[in-house]
Design an enzyme around this catalytic site. Structure first.
Site, PDB file in Angstrom:
ATOM      1  N   GLU A 176       0.886  -1.250   0.524  1.00 41.56           N
ATOM      2  CA  GLU A 176      -0.019   0.184  -0.392  1.00 41.56           C
ATOM      3  C   GLU A 176       0.582   1.214   0.088  1.00 41.56           C
ATOM      4  OE1 GLU A 176       0.581  -2.101   1.908  1.00 41.56           O
ATOM      5  OE2 GLU A 176       0.173  -1.336   4.363  1.00 41.56           O
ATOM      6  N   SER A 226       7.838  -8.954   5.544  1.00 38.95           N
ATOM      7  CA  SER A 226       8.959  -9.289   6.941  1.00 38.95           C
ATOM      8  C   SER A 226       8.638 -10.713   7.437  1.00 38.95           C
ATOM      9  CB  SER A 226       8.936  -8.380   7.666  1.00 38.95           C
ATOM     10  OG  SER A 226       7.183  -7.914   7.599  1.00 38.95           O
ATOM     11  N   CYS A 281      16.356  -6.927  -0.104  1.00 40.43           N
ATOM     12  CA  CYS A 281      16.352  -7.548   1.189  1.00 40.43           C
ATOM     13  C   CYS A 281      17.856  -8.529   1.292  1.00 40.43           C
ATOM     14  CB  CYS A 281      15.615  -8.875   0.867  1.00 40.43           C
ATOM     15  SG  CYS A 281      15.925  -9.434  -0.709  1.00 40.43           S
TER      16      CYS A 281
HETATM   17  P1  NAD Z   1       5.741  -6.281   4.706  1.00 44.23           P
HETATM   18  O1  NAD Z   1       6.076  -7.003   5.894  1.00 44.23           O
HETATM   19  O2  NAD Z   1       5.196  -4.859   6.451  1.00 44.23           O
HETATM   20  O3  NAD Z   1       4.414  -5.795   4.570  1.00 44.23           O
HETATM   21  C1  NAD Z   1       4.476  -7.139   2.782  1.00 44.23           C
HETATM   22  C2  NAD Z   1       3.457  -7.243   2.856  1.00 44.23           C
HETATM   23  O4  NAD Z   1       2.339  -7.643   3.766  1.00 44.23           O
HETATM   24  C3  NAD Z   1       2.347  -6.099   2.383  1.00 44.23           C
HETATM   25  O5  NAD Z   1       1.527  -6.087   1.242  1.00 44.23           O
HETATM   26  C4  NAD Z   1       1.436  -5.484   3.518  1.00 44.23           C
HETATM   27  O6  NAD Z   1       0.482  -4.781   2.586  1.00 44.23           O
HETATM   28  C5  NAD Z   1       1.261  -7.283   3.924  1.00 44.23           C
HETATM   29  N1  NAD Z   1       1.232  -7.031   5.425  1.00 44.23           N
HETATM   30  C6  NAD Z   1       1.734  -5.664   6.389  1.00 44.23           C
HETATM   31  N2  NAD Z   1       0.946  -5.712   7.135  1.00 44.23           N
HETATM   32  C7  NAD Z   1       0.153  -7.195   7.572  1.00 44.23           C
HETATM   33  C8  NAD Z   1       0.161  -8.326   8.979  1.00 44.23           C
HETATM   34  N3  NAD Z   1      -0.540  -7.308   9.536  1.00 44.23           N
HETATM   35  N4  NAD Z   1      -0.528  -9.070   8.004  1.00 44.23           N
HETATM   36  C9  NAD Z   1      -0.049  -9.514   6.359  1.00 44.23           C
HETATM   37  N5  NAD Z   1      -0.414  -8.990   5.735  1.00 44.23           N
HETATM   38  C10 NAD Z   1       0.610  -7.569   6.136  1.00 44.23           C
HETATM   39  O7  NAD Z   1       7.146  -6.020   4.367  1.00 44.23           O
HETATM   40  P2  NAD Z   1       7.383  -4.261   3.784  1.00 44.23           P
HETATM   41  O8  NAD Z   1       7.914  -3.454   4.802  1.00 44.23           O
HETATM   42  O9  NAD Z   1       7.131  -3.848   2.881  1.00 44.23           O
HETATM   43  O10 NAD Z   1       9.001  -4.978   2.855  1.00 44.23           O
HETATM   44  C11 NAD Z   1      10.148  -5.003   3.702  1.00 44.23           C
HETATM   45  C12 NAD Z   1      10.553  -6.371   3.989  1.00 44.23           C
HETATM   46  O11 NAD Z   1      10.234  -7.485   2.991  1.00 44.23           O
HETATM   47  C13 NAD Z   1      11.798  -6.305   4.715  1.00 44.23           C
HETATM   48  O12 NAD Z   1      11.345  -7.538   5.545  1.00 44.23           O
HETATM   49  C14 NAD Z   1      12.643  -7.255   3.596  1.00 44.23           C
HETATM   50  O13 NAD Z   1      13.552  -7.940   3.889  1.00 44.23           O
HETATM   51  C15 NAD Z   1      11.589  -8.322   2.969  1.00 44.23           C
HETATM   52  N6  NAD Z   1      12.063  -8.535   1.334  1.00 44.23           N
HETATM   53  C16 NAD Z   1      12.175 -10.585   2.101  1.00 44.23           C
HETATM   54  C17 NAD Z   1      12.163 -10.356   0.239  1.00 44.23           C
HETATM   55  C18 NAD Z   1      12.895 -11.850   0.177  1.00 44.23           C
HETATM   56  O14 NAD Z   1      12.792 -12.001  -0.963  1.00 44.23           O
HETATM   57  N7  NAD Z   1      13.425 -12.451   1.131  1.00 44.23           N
HETATM   58  C19 NAD Z   1      12.492  -9.574  -0.434  1.00 44.23           C
HETATM   59  C20 NAD Z   1      11.940  -8.540  -0.432  1.00 44.23           C
HETATM   60  C21 NAD Z   1      11.656  -7.782   0.950  1.00 44.23           C
END
Ligand code: NAD
Length: 502
Positions: A176, A226, A281
């Site tokens: 979002e 995450s 990441c």
């Molecule tokens: P995030 O976990 O906050 O959000 C990811 C998705 O989950 C979003 O679409 C968000 O709307 C949704 N979300 C948020 N809160 C939620 C909840 N409580 N329940 C269910 N869904 C929820 O992650 P972010 O801040 O957008 O991205 C950064 C994170 O992503 C970092 O931890 C990074 O390491 C990780 N990441 C991992 C990879 C990989 O391939 N391992 C790649 C890119 C990013």
């Protein structure tokens, strides 16, 4: 104020939930748009559209599906500049980096252009008398992807590029925080010739994610974000009978052996730790020099290199990196830096006081460097996801390899050395999913696969490449018998024991 709508069944779809998320411009700190959050009913409408479209799409021959992918690639290349500009304005990464984000996604689309070849099944002629056995890969139905803010183009394309090419239809729930480019991608898929309902975008927060995870018509969910949320998504989705792959956070280490080319290492570390403000990441936020001499020399050179870094707005072509995604995230990074100081690490360079003239409300933070970071520290154990490089000194190769191997995350790791034997042993033994040898950000090319280990990924299959094809398809195996009447077509007796190959 601009409203960002959902995209369902080939067109913009205005929801009526009355719930919205703010979309900031991280350069200025201003809210530039608001994104609609979907209700359960609106998500259901998108899933129903996808389910209707799936029957015809799965029946479209693979070569025609591939042609849509070829055209999609051409359209993205046509619109690269404008897409990168939008991406930067919502995420904050510099324009050249946004182009890289889009390009890495496009490389998965290029892989998907070869889907007719990749989908060919296996065949055994004459597995028994008059018996042939063959297998085929069939699409699952409606699949969904939930993506993070940090790669709003690449990660959606990792997912829907493969899922759609193999004959599924798709529901994308992008972050979002930067939702505009994902909607543009869906519009371009339509322009490329994908039928209505093949790629749908719904926006929202946890409530939208829960609606996806529990929807009976969604067969598979791919998540990147995450780790705690990845774990929740994995558990909830699988409990509802779905195939789930959920990629999580990271804390990638770079080992520097005494024989490494330090000039190159410093350049590599600087780009990998501070590029995209550390919001990758596959960033390299932990450096592990082996031996005091290597550590002292590296520290001195890193300090000098950090001094040359330019933090600027995302359209500044001279800037090495731009603002982080939100004020909240900036505050979280600054808090981690303070915790590091409090737990006894030495803060060699402190980026917290950085301000960009004329952009005082932007979410900027300067580069930071810690030395003397120890294994037990909270700031070492947890992911900071900002422009903070932590130095953990090791006495020996064994001590160094144990650090990433025992860490809770296991996404990527790198070793810098001129010693082939040490590099080979490191690659074989380290308990991490993606390894770089003199490569600081070892993101595999699209036709290999992407995925970490331990708390960096839940589920069994990786993103893209052949693993991605496996994730989005199921195997059907056919055993066919065509008895030859000319060589005795008598009716066989009923068999009451399991047939075996005698
Ligand atoms: P995030 O976990 O906050 O959000 C990811 C998705 O989950 C979003 O679409 C968000 O709307 C949704 N979300 C948020 N809160 C939620 C909840 N409580 N329940 C269910 N869904 C929820 O992650 P972010 O801040 O957008 O991205 C950064 C994170 O992503 C970092 O931890 C990074 O390491 C990780 N990441 C991992 C990879 C990989 O391939 N391992 C790649 C890119 C990013």
């Amino acid at each position: 104020m601009r409203d960002i709508a959902h995209f369902v069944n080939g067109q913009a779809f205005n929801g009526a939930s009355g719930r919205f998320g703010d979309v900031f411009n991280p350069n200025t700190g201003e809210v530039q748009a608001r994104v609609q959050f979907a209700t359960d009913g609106e998500i259901d409408a998108a899933v129903q559209a996808a389910a209707r479209a799936q029957i015809g799409w799965a029946a479209t021959n693979p070569q025609r599906r591939a042609r849509v992918m070829f055209e999609f690639k051409r359209l993205i290349e046509r619109d690269m500049a404008s897409l990168a500009e939008i991406l930067s304005s919502e995420h904050g990464k510099v324009i050249a980096d946004s182009k890289g984000d889009i390009q890495r996604g496009l490389e998965v689309i290029e892989f998907a252009c070869g889907i007719p070849h990749i989908l060919k099944g296996e065949y055994t002629e004459g597995a028994g008398p008059g018996i042939d056995v063959y297998s085929m890969r069939q699409p699952l139905g409606v699949c969904a992807g939930i993506t993070p803010f940090n790669f709003p183009a690449m990660i959606p394309m990792w997912m829907f590029g493969i899922a759609i090419a193999v004959g599924n239809t798709f529901i994308l729930k992008p972050s979002e925080k930067d939702p505009t480019v994902p909607v543009k991608l869906a519009e371009l898929m339509m322009e490329a010739g994908a039928p209505e309902g093949v790629l749908n975008v719904v926006h929202g927060d946890k409530s939208a994610v829960d609606a996806i995870l529990t929807h009976p018509l969604i067969r598979a969910v791919s998540f990147v974000g995450s780790s705690d949320i990845a774990h929740y998504v994995y558990q909830t989705g699988t409990a509802h009978g779905k195939r789930v792959q959920a990629m999580g956070g990271a804390k990638n280490h770079g080992l520097v052996l005494p024989d490494a080319d330090l000039d190159q290492v410093v350049k590599d570390l600087s780009g990998a730790a501070f590029g995209s403000a550390g919001e990758r990441c596959m960033a390299l936020p932990v450096v592990v020099p082996v031996g005091k001499k290597t550590a002292d020399e590296l520290r001195e050179r890193l300090v000098a290199e950090i001094d040359t870094l330019k933090v600027g707005i995302s359209t500044d072509t001279a800037a090495h990196y731009g603002p982080v995604v939100s004020a909240q995230h900036r505050a979280k990074i600054a808090d981690y830096i303070q915790i590091g100081v409090d737990e006894g690490a030495e803060l060699v360079v402190d980026g917290r006081d950085f301000h960009l003239q004329g952009f005082e409300k932007g979410f900027f933070i300067g580069p930071s460097l810690f030395d003397g970071v120890k294994k037990g520290m909270k700031t070492y154990q947890e992911e900071i996801f900002g422009p903070v490089l932590q130095m953990v000194r090791a006495e020996s190769f064994e001590e160094a390899i144990a650090l990433p191997s025992e860490h809770q995350y296991g996404n990527g790791v790198a070793i810098f050395t001129r010693n082939g034997r040490a590099a080979r042993e490191f690659a074989a033994r380290v308990n991490v999913g993606m390894v770089g040898i003199n490569v600081p950000i070892p993101v595999p090319v699209a036709y290999h696969t992407f995925g970490g280990w331990k708390r960096s990924a839940f589920g069994d299959t990786n993103q893209h490449g052949v693993e991605g094809v496996k994730f989005y398809t199921k195997v059907k195996t056919v055993t066919a018998r065509w008895p030859d009447d000319r060589i005795g077509g008598d009716v066989e007796d009923s068999a009451f024991v399991i047939p075996t190959m005698k």
